[in-house]
Motif scaffolding. Structure first.
Motif, PDB file in Angstrom:
ATOM      1  N   TYR A   4       0.833  -1.206   0.000  1.00  0.00           N
ATOM      2  CA  TYR A   4       0.000   0.000   0.000  1.00  0.00           C
ATOM      3  C   TYR A   4       0.867   1.255   0.000  1.00  0.00           C
ATOM      4  O   TYR A   4       0.529   2.244  -0.658  1.00  0.00           O
ATOM      5  N   GLN A   5       1.986   1.215   0.696  1.00  0.00           N
ATOM      6  CA  GLN A   5       2.893   2.363   0.694  1.00  0.00           C
ATOM      7  C   GLN A   5       3.491   2.552  -0.699  1.00  0.00           C
ATOM      8  O   GLN A   5       3.596   3.678  -1.186  1.00  0.00           O
ATOM      9  N   ASP A   6       3.884   1.445  -1.340  1.00  0.00           N
ATOM     10  CA  ASP A   6       4.400   1.532  -2.706  1.00  0.00           C
ATOM     11  C   ASP A   6       3.334   2.095  -3.641  1.00  0.00           C
ATOM     12  O   ASP A   6       3.634   2.935  -4.497  1.00  0.00           O
ATOM     13  N   LEU A   7       2.109   1.619  -3.483  1.00  0.00           N
ATOM     14  CA  LEU A   7       1.011   2.114  -4.306  1.00  0.00           C
ATOM     15  C   LEU A   7       0.792   3.603  -4.078  1.00  0.00           C
ATOM     16  O   LEU A   7       0.630   4.369  -5.036  1.00  0.00           O
ATOM     17  N   LYS A   8       0.816   4.027  -2.823  1.00  0.00           N
ATOM     18  CA  LYS A   8       0.635   5.451  -2.515  1.00  0.00           C
ATOM     19  C   LYS A   8       1.755   6.293  -3.108  1.00  0.00           C
ATOM     20  O   LYS A   8       1.510   7.377  -3.646  1.00  0.00           O
ATOM     21  N   HIS A   9       2.992   5.797  -3.039  1.00  0.00           N
ATOM     22  CA  HIS A   9       4.114   6.538  -3.630  1.00  0.00           C
ATOM     23  C   HIS A   9       3.968   6.628  -5.147  1.00  0.00           C
ATOM     24  O   HIS A   9       4.213   7.682  -5.737  1.00  0.00           O
ATOM     25  N   ALA A  81      -8.745   6.973  -0.325  1.00  0.00           N
ATOM     26  CA  ALA A  81      -9.392   5.707   0.016  1.00  0.00           C
ATOM     27  C   ALA A  81      -8.393   4.762   0.678  1.00  0.00           C
ATOM     28  O   ALA A  81      -8.740   4.050   1.631  1.00  0.00           O
ATOM     29  N   ILE A  82      -7.164   4.764   0.208  1.00  0.00           N
ATOM     30  CA  ILE A  82      -6.123   3.942   0.838  1.00  0.00           C
ATOM     31  C   ILE A  82      -5.884   4.415   2.264  1.00  0.00           C
ATOM     32  O   ILE A  82      -5.807   3.606   3.195  1.00  0.00           O
ATOM     33  N   ASP A  83      -5.782   5.733   2.453  1.00  0.00           N
ATOM     34  CA  ASP A  83      -5.567   6.295   3.793  1.00  0.00           C
ATOM     35  C   ASP A  83      -6.702   5.933   4.748  1.00  0.00           C
ATOM     36  O   ASP A  83      -6.468   5.690   5.933  1.00  0.00           O
ATOM     37  N   ARG A  84      -7.920   5.883   4.233  1.00  0.00           N
ATOM     38  CA  ARG A  84      -9.075   5.542   5.073  1.00  0.00           C
ATOM     39  C   ARG A  84      -9.214   4.032   5.257  1.00  0.00           C
ATOM     40  O   ARG A  84     -10.082   3.577   5.995  1.00  0.00           O
ATOM     41  N   GLU A  86     -10.129   1.917   2.955  1.00  0.00           N
ATOM     42  CA  GLU A  86     -11.215   1.377   2.132  1.00  0.00           C
ATOM     43  C   GLU A  86     -10.708   0.418   1.068  1.00  0.00           C
ATOM     44  O   GLU A  86     -11.377  -0.544   0.743  1.00  0.00           O
ATOM     45  N   ILE A  87      -9.527   0.668   0.538  1.00  0.00           N
ATOM     46  CA  ILE A  87      -8.978  -0.197  -0.511  1.00  0.00           C
ATOM     47  C   ILE A  87      -8.637  -1.559   0.077  1.00  0.00           C
ATOM     48  O   ILE A  87      -8.994  -2.586  -0.459  1.00  0.00           O
ATOM     49  N   GLY A  88      -7.979  -1.588   1.210  1.00  0.00           N
ATOM     50  CA  GLY A  88      -7.621  -2.843   1.855  1.00  0.00           C
ATOM     51  C   GLY A  88      -8.829  -3.643   2.273  1.00  0.00           C
ATOM     52  O   GLY A  88      -8.874  -4.863   2.126  1.00  0.00           O
ATOM     53  N   GLU A  89      -9.857  -2.979   2.796  1.00  0.00           N
ATOM     54  CA  GLU A  89     -11.071  -3.664   3.232  1.00  0.00           C
ATOM     55  C   GLU A  89     -11.785  -4.321   2.070  1.00  0.00           C
ATOM     56  O   GLU A  89     -12.210  -5.469   2.155  1.00  0.00           O
ATOM     57  N   SER A  90     -11.914  -3.618   0.955  1.00  0.00           N
ATOM     58  CA  SER A  90     -12.633  -4.210  -0.174  1.00  0.00           C
ATOM     59  C   SER A  90     -11.831  -5.357  -0.781  1.00  0.00           C
ATOM     60  O   SER A  90     -12.409  -6.332  -1.252  1.00  0.00           O
ATOM     61  N   ALA A  91     -10.508  -5.291  -0.723  1.00  0.00           N
ATOM     62  CA  ALA A  91      -9.691  -6.392  -1.229  1.00  0.00           C
ATOM     63  C   ALA A  91      -9.848  -7.617  -0.331  1.00  0.00           C
ATOM     64  O   ALA A  91      -9.935  -8.741  -0.821  1.00  0.00           O
ATOM     65  N   LYS A  92      -9.888  -7.401   0.984  1.00  0.00           N
ATOM     66  CA  LYS A  92     -10.071  -8.524   1.910  1.00  0.00           C
ATOM     67  C   LYS A  92     -11.442  -9.153   1.743  1.00  0.00           C
ATOM     68  O   LYS A  92     -11.575 -10.363   1.770  1.00  0.00           O
ATOM     69  N   ARG A  93     -12.473  -8.327   1.547  1.00  0.00           N
ATOM     70  CA  ARG A  93     -13.838  -8.861   1.337  1.00  0.00           C
ATOM     71  C   ARG A  93     -13.879  -9.687   0.055  1.00  0.00           C
ATOM     72  O   ARG A  93     -14.534 -10.725  -0.004  1.00  0.00           O
TER      73      ARG A  93
END
Length: 97
Positions: A4-9, A81-84, A86-93
């Motif tokens: 996620y950090q790589d994606l944000k960068h 969305a990554i900061d909140r 939301e991206i990680g949650e939807s991927a886990k779901r």
């Protein structure tokens, strides 16, 4: 988490570059409009044709500027969305289903 950090960068880099392109397109569009205004003051057919080409280029650059603004907004939305989380949650779901 590193992904996620790589994606944000990466998104930050893309956002920055799109903003640079937007600025360049805006500057060039303004110059093209100024050229059009100057060229239309001459009473010469070939110069008028060039003026029309300048006007078309200005319009296209203006469109590019708007496209860059829209892309930058989308990227900013993804980063937020990554900061909140939301991206990680939807991927886990998606993995669970």
């Amino acid at each position: 988490m590193d992904n996620y950090q790589d994606l944000k960068h990466t998104l930050s880099y893309l956002h920055s570059e799109i903003n640079r392109i937007e600025t360049m397109a805006g500057t060039l569009s303004t110059i093209e409009r100024e050229h059009y205004n100057k060229l239309t003051s001459f009473d010469h057919r070939e110069i008028m044709d060039i003026a029309v080409e300048e006007q078309n280029a200005a319009r296209q650059l203006g469109t590019m500027k708007q496209m860059c603004l829209a892309m930058a907004e989308k990227i900013e939305g993804i980063k937020n969305a990554i900061d909140r989380g939301e991206i990680g949650e939807s991927a886990k779901r998606a993995e669970i289903h």
